[in-house]
Design an enzyme around this catalytic site. Structure first.
Site, PDB file in Angstrom:
ATOM      1  N   ASP A 429       0.853  -1.438  -0.085  1.00 32.28           N
ATOM      2  CA  ASP A 429      -0.008  -0.007   0.016  1.00 32.28           C
ATOM      3  C   ASP A 429       0.904   1.195  -0.033  1.00 32.28           C
ATOM      4  OD1 ASP A 429      -1.807   1.975   0.462  1.00 32.28           O
ATOM      5  OD2 ASP A 429      -2.725   0.946   1.969  1.00 32.28           O
ATOM      6  N   HIS A 430       0.865   1.874  -1.056  1.00 33.61           N
ATOM      7  CA  HIS A 430       1.761   3.097  -1.225  1.00 33.61           C
ATOM      8  C   HIS A 430       1.607   4.373  -0.370  1.00 33.61           C
ATOM      9  CE1 HIS A 430       5.182   4.635  -3.011  1.00 33.61           C
ATOM     10  NE2 HIS A 430       5.055   4.149  -4.194  1.00 33.61           N
ATOM     11  N   ARG A 431       0.274   4.159   0.322  1.00 34.27           N
ATOM     12  CA  ARG A 431      -0.108   5.403   1.284  1.00 34.27           C
ATOM     13  C   ARG A 431       0.790   4.953   2.659  1.00 34.27           C
ATOM     14  NH1 ARG A 431      -6.374   4.346   1.924  1.00 34.27           N
ATOM     15  NH2 ARG A 431      -5.351   2.321   2.318  1.00 34.27           N
TER      16      ARG A 431
END
Length: 459
Positions: A429-431
């Site tokens: 998850d790039h967040r």
């Protein structure tokens, strides 16, 4: 009195279940905690115990039905608290505490103080209950409930229209094909609708040359799956999997990195461990080593063991590892997780993975094992696949895909040698995870698999 049993929440806030099978029939006597049905919810199969002792008055749902939590699924004709039979349709008195359902069964009917009443032991006479000084207040009469034939014969209950007479497999076939049984005349005994009647109705519906009300002529009745198209209802595991994957794909921005590793030392280690007495009967696979490597790497990268809480605008970091293992089962994909996997040694981890896979294949995974995961592994190598871009389980920040281990020419000690090589794929998850963090985490996993002795240098 007639008592309804409504589908309970079987855990983790589930909203619906599918009836897989009935273990009882209308008119059958049942005992407390006798298994009455199997239901599937959130990919797990759960046996429902009977909350009452009495006679099955009505099965409200057929096999294959998807039922919302709180909806009635079965009615019982039970004796009143004094032990005498109450005429069917009489309003039950609801001023006494009710039994509370659990996943393992129901306790005895509680007394008025809320304590479960004990059954008398064999050979001992039970003391009679003291008479109540205040007569119970009659409850309002409930809506009419269809009951068993003997209750109808007594003339004290209003009968609701019966559903078309058929067996559960025939009803499921009709539902799958979009056929309304109410419009079919049954050719079986006492007007029972048979499979042939449903198949004949398919021929009538799909034949544009048939006139309304005309009887179709069917030489060889078609069967489900024959023809140019087949319609399969979206239900059960497929429904849950689709909802979870859509939620994940359109909520978390996915990124994936890959690493190809020479795992020859790990494969040699597995061979040595299999020869040791303490590993007799333990199934040791590359997946076991990968699971251990993930737990070790999370110690160095705790930020990846986390969840993005959009509603609270917070990042929740876990201090434990509930390791999910994707399992392909006859019912579809399941991802049960091993609780507190970071506390397990290699042998215990191997046993836990074997037990998890066996339970999933048998359809006995409890709902609790399908929730609460923090990180997952998908072993695509067992299908002969080298790599992929796995989709995150909702609420998790990373998922590792383990590819097939293959013999390949590889640079080794200044030359070219035939080595055992695999490809690791990490989606994140790039967040929550930056590219550098994801790459470093994957590199640590690769280091452990490429040279197991590297764990001595990891702190």
């Amino acid at each position: 009195m007639i008592r309804e049993f409504r589908l309970p929440d079987l855990g983790e806030g589930l909203t619906e279940s599918e009836i897989l099978s009935w273990r009882v029939a209308e008119g059958q006597s049942v005992t407390l905690n006798q298994v009455i049905a199997e239901v599937e919810t959130a990919k797990a199969v759960v046996e429902l115990p009977s909350p009452f002792e009495g006679v099955v008055a009505r099965l409200h749902e057929s096999v294959g039905s998807v039922v919302e939590v709180g909806s009635p699924i079965i009615s019982f004709d039970v004796a009143d608290p004094a032990g005498t039979s109450v005429p069917a349709g009489t309003a039950p008195v609801e001023d006494a505490p009710r039994r509370q359902p659990t996943l393992v069964g129901y306790g005895a009917e509680p007394d008025k103080a809320g304590r479960p009443a004990r059954r008398p032991r064999p050979g001992l006479s039970a003391q009679p209950a003291p008479a109540s000084p205040v007569p119970p207040v009659p409850a309002p009469a409930p809506a009419p409930v269809p009951v068993a034939p003997d209750a109808v014969a007594a003339g004290n209950v209003e009968v609701m229209p019966d559903r078309p007479r058929s067996t559960p497999p025939v009803r499921k076939l009709a539902r799958d094909l979009g056929i309304d049984l109410a419009g079919i005349s049954g050719s079986g005994p006492e007007g029972r609708i048979l499979r042939a009647d449903v198949e004949a109705a398919i021929g009538s519906r799909d034949d544009p040359g048939m006139q309304a009300g005309a009887q179709p002529v069917v030489a060889d009745a078609p069967h489900l799956g024959q023809g140019r198209e087949e319609r399969v209802p979206i239900a059960g595991i497929r429904k849950h999997t689709a909802a979870a994957m859509v939620a994940s794909a359109f909520t978390a921005p996915h990124a994936t990195v890959f690493l190809t590793v020479d795992v020859t030392p790990s494969m040699n280690l597995l061979e040595k461990l299999r020869a040791r007495k303490e590993y007799d009967g333990v199934r040791l696979t590359p997946l076991v080593l990968a699971a251990k490597a993930v737990c070790l790497a999370l110690r160095r990268h705790p930020g990846l063991n986390a969840r993005w809480d959009e509603a609270a605008r917070e990042i929740i970091r876990y201090r434990y590892v509930n390791l999910g293992i994707a399992a392909a089962t006859p019912r579809g994909l399941m991802v049960p997780n091993i609780k507190d996997a970071q506390e397990l040694g290699l042998r215990e981890l191997a046993l836990a993975i074997s037990d998890l896979a066996r339970t999933a294949r048998e359809g006995r995974t409890p709902p609790a094992a399908l929730s609460g995961g923090t990180v997952s592994i998908s072993n695509v190598g067992v299908f002969g696949v080298d790599a992929g871009t796995p989709i995150l389980n909702p609420g998790e920040a990373v998922i590792l895909a383990l590819g097939a281990v293959r013999n390949q020419p590889w640079e080794y000690e200044g030359g070219i040698a035939l080595r055992q090589v695999t490809t690791l794929s990490l989606s994140f998850d790039h967040r929550l995870v930056d590219g550098a963090e994801g790459a470093a985490f994957l590199r640590d996993i690769g280091d452990v698999l490429g040279e197991p002795a590297m764990v001595l240098a990891m702190d």
